[in-house]
Write an enzyme that holds these catalytic residues in place. Sequence first.
Site, PDB file in Angstrom:
ATOM      1  N   ASN A   7      -0.786  -3.889   7.983  1.00  0.00           N
ATOM      2  CA  ASN A   7      -1.160  -2.488   8.261  1.00  0.00           C
ATOM      3  C   ASN A   7      -1.469  -1.672   7.022  1.00  0.00           C
ATOM      4  OD1 ASN A   7       1.521  -2.457   7.592  1.00  0.00           O
ATOM      5  ND2 ASN A   7       2.154  -1.075   9.231  1.00  0.00           N
ATOM      6  N   CYS A  30       4.964   1.502  10.723  1.00  0.00           N
ATOM      7  CA  CYS A  30       6.374   1.470  11.141  1.00  0.00           C
ATOM      8  C   CYS A  30       6.972   2.871  11.129  1.00  0.00           C
ATOM      9  CB  CYS A  30       7.167   0.522  10.259  1.00  0.00           C
ATOM     10  SG  CYS A  30       6.904   0.836   8.533  1.00  0.00           S
TER      11      CYS A  30
END
Length: 486
Positions: free
Chosen positions: A156, A288
């Site tokens: 990510n 996250c």
Amino acid sequence: MTAARTPTIVHRDCYVDGAWVGADARFDVRDPATGALLAAVPDLPDAAVERAIAAADRAWAGWRRVTAGERASKLAAIAAAMRADERGLGALITAENGKPLAEGIAEVRYAASFFEWYAGEAVRLGGELVPASRPDQRIVVTREPVGPCALITPWNFPAAMLARKLAPALAAGCTVVAKPAEQTPLTALALAAIVDAVGVPAGVVNVITGDAVRVGGRLLRDPRLRKISFTGSTEVGRLVLAAAADRIARVSCELGGNAPFLVLADADVERAVAGALVAKFRAGGQTCVAANRFLVARAIAPAFVAALAARVGALRVGPGAEPGVDLGPVVDDAAAAKLARLCADAVARGAEVAVGAPPDGSTRMIAPVVLTGVTPAMAVWREEIFGPVVAITIVEDDEDAIARANDTDAGLVAYVYSRDLERAARVAARLDVGMVGINEGLVSTAQAPFGGVKASGFGREGGHWGLDDYLAPKYVMTTLTPGGAS
Ligand code: ADP
């Protein structure tokens, strides 16, 4: 904008012991927006993985003795090289990860800031002289590098997740074998080229690609890699911890988040909406620290939902390289299928769709969705959404918000919006998380300790805490010659 679409700095081989190493077996890296092939990178054979580990082990003896000033200058040179080519690197991130180009460039700057911060920290890496119990004794404490490290990173933030580990590891005097995620190895290989260009000695940094279980597993198991730093899923985190337990390795794990976003009754709605957009939609929600559960006070809920819905409805989804795009594609088909499953489950259990249409898993281009009436019975409450889906739950008061916020195994970050900073601070103090943003939707920054509690893992990245993860105190007790000068 053709230049932005075509990454100019693609390296197709692994970086092992200061050299580029190819392989017959390769796997494809594709642009998630178009499916176009970007490169085929090595599924590195075991013998070459072994060479990378051996190189990191051998190079450690020299690198740990390089002066702090010299290590600092290498880190600063890496940062400067990254900033000098922020557009090229940003386009590469966009190409393999899918995020909008502006976010790709922002990530390069963020990643570079870790090399800058740790260049500054490296030269302050002193020890202590501790008062002893006897006048003829001296206690000196130094901070030693833990040794060669395995760095395992997710897709990510292809540059930043590696930078947050690599910069403090190098500053501390550790060497590394880094393994980026299969979806996004090209940015890590581009960083390897920068490391090479600035003259970091051969073997200090090795970047290898390959099958997660075979290559990653080998890194987890090899006793020469004295520390493992992992960022990724909770499931793989468990494997990392089991492997570390088996051979008693140092380990840091940064795992899932499930962040609550608390909008207290007295919040400034406009600020809360602006913060929500950043906390939810950066990297398309695939972070996250993404706000997962919006906990909104009943009194303010109609205004907040209406204002957020208006802004979310205006977000543009498309290829990240296209100007004006706010959200790129999700990273792969599995991510799209997961979002479809989460939305279908929420709707089946009574959630209402305030904006957008629940995705059906047929495309990676996911138009943002706002769900209201979300309850703990729904999968969106328990699982990390990892995509552009806003899940809103109305809460009665601050107590209710705190209880619901803590109703999760995760404990990475929480966001609190209120006009009353004392009230916000009281709420923040009771949230079981490693980080809190008060009237702020983006907490990540090089000088602060990023990390979580509970099942979000342990270890910190950023600030002097991030350096401690790569250091071990060593104390030397010396008894002076009897009768000698003291
Ligand atoms: P995500 O769900 O975000 O893709 P993963 O935890 O699957 O996260 O992956 C994060 C990193 O862990 C990647 O570099 C991936 O290759 C690596 N990885 C995945 N499975 C294993 C494994 N069994 N052993 C070691 N590394 C692994």
